[in-house]
Design a protein around this motif. Structure first.
Motif, PDB file in Angstrom:
ATOM      1  N   LEU A 210      14.838  52.822  19.435  1.00 17.42           N
ATOM      2  CA  LEU A 210      15.292  51.342  19.750  1.00 17.42           C
ATOM      3  C   LEU A 210      13.710  50.653  19.667  1.00 17.42           C
ATOM      4  N   ASP A 211      13.815  49.362  19.187  1.00 19.13           N
ATOM      5  CA  ASP A 211      12.724  48.461  19.300  1.00 19.13           C
ATOM      6  C   ASP A 211      12.952  47.475  20.271  1.00 19.13           C
ATOM      7  N   ILE A 212      12.257  47.738  21.454  1.00 23.19           N
ATOM      8  CA  ILE A 212      12.393  46.764  22.615  1.00 23.19           C
ATOM      9  C   ILE A 212      11.384  45.966  22.690  1.00 23.19           C
ATOM     10  N   LYS A 213      11.607  44.592  22.551  1.00 20.18           N
ATOM     11  CA  LYS A 213      10.649  43.391  22.482  1.00 20.18           C
ATOM     12  C   LYS A 213      10.217  43.268  23.922  1.00 20.18           C
ATOM     13  N   THR A 214       9.154  42.812  24.133  1.00 17.62           N
ATOM     14  CA  THR A 214       8.678  42.166  25.331  1.00 17.62           C
ATOM     15  C   THR A 214       7.413  41.059  25.157  1.00 17.62           C
ATOM     16  N   GLY A 215       7.578  40.333  26.218  1.00 12.66           N
ATOM     17  CA  GLY A 215       6.842  38.988  26.161  1.00 12.66           C
ATOM     18  C   GLY A 215       7.599  37.654  26.146  1.00 12.66           C
ATOM     19  N   SER A 216       6.850  36.596  26.102  1.00 16.11           N
ATOM     20  CA  SER A 216       7.434  35.241  26.089  1.00 16.11           C
ATOM     21  C   SER A 216       8.479  35.119  25.058  1.00 16.11           C
ATOM     22  N   GLY A 217       8.692  35.711  23.884  1.00 16.52           N
ATOM     23  CA  GLY A 217       9.793  35.428  23.215  1.00 16.52           C
ATOM     24  C   GLY A 217      10.964  36.235  23.170  1.00 16.52           C
ATOM     25  N   ALA A 218      10.731  37.155  24.227  1.00 13.08           N
ATOM     26  CA  ALA A 218      11.858  38.356  24.229  1.00 13.08           C
ATOM     27  C   ALA A 218      12.852  37.848  25.201  1.00 13.08           C
ATOM     28  N   PHE A 219      14.186  38.369  25.136  1.00 18.68           N
ATOM     29  CA  PHE A 219      15.214  38.119  26.274  1.00 18.68           C
ATOM     30  C   PHE A 219      14.592  38.452  27.712  1.00 18.68           C
ATOM     31  N   ILE A 220      13.817  39.538  27.721  1.00 17.30           N
ATOM     32  CA  ILE A 220      13.147  39.895  28.853  1.00 17.30           C
ATOM     33  C   ILE A 220      11.520  39.659  28.789  1.00 17.30           C
ATOM     34  N   THR A 221      10.884  38.817  29.376  1.00 15.70           N
ATOM     35  CA  THR A 221       9.700  38.487  29.199  1.00 15.70           C
ATOM     36  C   THR A 221       8.626  39.488  30.080  1.00 15.70           C
ATOM     37  N   ASP A 222       9.187  40.175  31.135  1.00 15.49           N
ATOM     38  CA  ASP A 222       8.464  40.892  31.960  1.00 15.49           C
ATOM     39  C   ASP A 222       8.230  42.410  31.436  1.00 15.49           C
ATOM     40  N   PRO A 223       7.203  42.569  30.892  1.00 20.51           N
ATOM     41  CA  PRO A 223       6.974  44.231  30.635  1.00 20.51           C
ATOM     42  C   PRO A 223       7.523  45.261  31.580  1.00 20.51           C
ATOM     43  N   ALA A 224       7.499  45.108  32.607  1.00 18.10           N
ATOM     44  CA  ALA A 224       8.005  46.091  33.762  1.00 18.10           C
ATOM     45  C   ALA A 224       9.553  45.987  33.344  1.00 18.10           C
ATOM     46  N   ARG A 225      10.360  45.017  33.195  1.00 12.86           N
ATOM     47  CA  ARG A 225      11.706  44.987  32.917  1.00 12.86           C
ATOM     48  C   ARG A 225      11.987  45.680  31.630  1.00 12.86           C
ATOM     49  N   SER A 226      11.180  45.469  30.799  1.00 11.34           N
ATOM     50  CA  SER A 226      11.371  45.793  29.329  1.00 11.34           C
ATOM     51  C   SER A 226      11.405  47.319  29.416  1.00 11.34           C
ATOM     52  N   ILE A 227      10.591  47.901  30.125  1.00  7.93           N
ATOM     53  CA  ILE A 227      10.752  49.313  30.313  1.00  7.93           C
ATOM     54  C   ILE A 227      11.724  49.741  31.105  1.00  7.93           C
ATOM     55  N   GLU A 228      12.464  48.823  31.946  1.00  5.41           N
ATOM     56  CA  GLU A 228      13.502  49.372  32.725  1.00  5.41           C
ATOM     57  C   GLU A 228      14.644  49.377  31.769  1.00  5.41           C
ATOM     58  N   LEU A 229      14.792  48.318  30.924  1.00  7.38           N
ATOM     59  CA  LEU A 229      15.660  48.338  29.812  1.00  7.38           C
ATOM     60  C   LEU A 229      15.420  49.392  28.897  1.00  7.38           C
ATOM     61  N   ALA A 230      14.450  49.866  28.335  1.00  2.21           N
ATOM     62  CA  ALA A 230      14.331  50.990  27.574  1.00  2.21           C
ATOM     63  C   ALA A 230      14.743  52.223  28.302  1.00  2.21           C
ATOM     64  N   GLU A 231      14.434  52.573  29.595  1.00  2.00           N
ATOM     65  CA  GLU A 231      14.831  53.637  30.231  1.00  2.00           C
ATOM     66  C   GLU A 231      16.454  53.696  30.506  1.00  2.00           C
ATOM     67  N   THR A 232      16.959  52.470  30.712  1.00  5.31           N
ATOM     68  CA  THR A 232      18.788  52.510  30.976  1.00  5.31           C
ATOM     69  C   THR A 232      19.146  53.064  29.639  1.00  5.31           C
ATOM     70  N   MET A 233      18.772  52.423  28.395  1.00  7.07           N
ATOM     71  CA  MET A 233      19.312  52.872  27.146  1.00  7.07           C
ATOM     72  C   MET A 233      19.223  54.253  26.914  1.00  7.07           C
ATOM     73  N   ILE A 234      17.961  54.932  27.103  1.00  6.23           N
ATOM     74  CA  ILE A 234      17.787  56.351  26.921  1.00  6.23           C
ATOM     75  C   ILE A 234      18.494  56.981  27.683  1.00  6.23           C
ATOM     76  N   ARG A 235      18.517  56.910  28.925  1.00  2.25           N
ATOM     77  CA  ARG A 235      19.595  57.631  29.969  1.00  2.25           C
ATOM     78  C   ARG A 235      21.108  57.614  29.434  1.00  2.25           C
ATOM     79  N   LEU A 236      21.427  56.421  28.808  1.00  2.00           N
ATOM     80  CA  LEU A 236      22.731  56.389  28.327  1.00  2.00           C
ATOM     81  C   LEU A 236      22.952  56.921  27.069  1.00  2.00           C
ATOM     82  N   GLY A 237      21.819  57.145  26.046  1.00  2.00           N
ATOM     83  CA  GLY A 237      21.901  57.955  24.870  1.00  2.00           C
ATOM     84  C   GLY A 237      22.108  59.416  25.268  1.00  2.00           C
TER      85      GLY A 237
END
Length: 303
Positions: free
Chosen positions: A62-89
């Protein structure tokens, strides 16, 4: 069946959501759009992972984007998104790895459908912007290791780089285009792609350093031009968009070209130019962009 046949024949296939592959996702995404829930981590995760798991994958990068142009701008929430999808996988037998990559500025120089395809062709030729190349090779290396084609990331990175250098990557893309009914001649002549009728060069108003770019504002401006659509039923204009000449950290003088707008009419080109001028910050100082690849997350990193 067509995707599986192509995968068997070529070793690669490109596909997205269709009437046969998780058809409800398209309707749910439209609903998220109008209810302001595009940034919901559970809904993003469900949308992405339903498609991946429906394909019976055994590995996923997965390529999880973070920063002002991403769906999720907060790096901490980007990590949360990545971890959620990793758990699902992982819970479905699919080894999943995520790279956190910067989207506080556009990746590469092109924004827009045909413009980005042309830039991708350049990348497959071993050319193109260094940041696009670096992210692509990092993701490719992860996939080679996950697929058992390389023993470690260093070996995989070298193999992917060699495929760009000797033309195998470009020829692989040619085979994919042919298999999916496209015109492979675009790889030799990207001018065959849809072209905008108006081009407008944007110049810097002041001298200084490019301190930053509002990636979300640039993305929204591209949507206004027609590169994206605010509503599902609206038409995409494939030739329109932007090409950035300057990037954060570059030193420029007043009057230097910083971008080009590609539009379907003069009025749209002027609107795009104004939006770019407002979105690109030039001044004194040093930029502090996010690292291009800010992190790598695997199941071993989960609490």
């Amino acid at each position: 069946a067509e995707a599986r046949a192509q995968l068997t024949a070529l070793g690669v296939v490109m596909l997205g959501q269709t009437a046969e592959l998780v058809p409800a996702d398209r309707k749910l995404y439209a609903l998220r759009d109008v209810t302001g829930t595009v940034e919901s981590i559970p809904l993003i995760s469900a949308s992405i992972m339903s498609k991946k798991l429906a394909e019976s994958l055994t590995g996923l990068v997965l390529d999880i984007k973070t920063g002002s142009g991403a769906f999720i701008t907060d790096p901490a929430r980007s990590i949360e998104l990545a971890e959620t999808m990793i758990r699902l996988g992982e819970s479905h037998g699919c080894t999943t790895i995520a790279l956190l990559t910067a989207m506080d500025r556009p990746l590469g120089c092109a924004i827009g459908n045909a413009l980005e395809v042309e830039e991708s062709v350049l990348a497959l030729r071993g050319e193109g912007p260094p940041d696009l190349r670096d992210v692509s090779l990092a993701l490719a290396a992860e996939m080679l290791v996950l697929g058992g084609a390389a023993p470690d990331l260093d070996t995989a990175h070298a193999a992917a780089s060699a495929a760009l250098a000797d033309g195998r990557a470009l020829e692989c893309m040619r085979a994919v285009i042919e298999a999916q009914g496209g015109n492979p001649a675009v790889l030799d002549d990207p001018a065959l792609l849809p072209q905008a009728s108006v081009r407008r060069v944007v110049t810097a108003n002041v001298s200084g350093t490019v301190l930053g770019m509002d990636a979300r504002a640039i993305g929204r401006a591209a949507v206004v031009l027609g590169a994206g659509r605010p509503r599902l039923e609206e038409e995409i204009r494939p030739g329109v968009g932007f090409h950035l000449t300057a990037k954060p950290g570059d030193t420029i003088a007043a009057g230097d070209a910083i971008a080009t707008v590609f539009a379907d009419d003069v009025a749209a080109a002027e609107l795009g130019a104004a939006a770019l001028t407002a979105a690109i910050q030039v001044g004194d100082g040093r930029p502090e962009p996010l690292p291009l690849i800010a992190g790598r997350i695997t199941s071993a990193d989960l609490a």
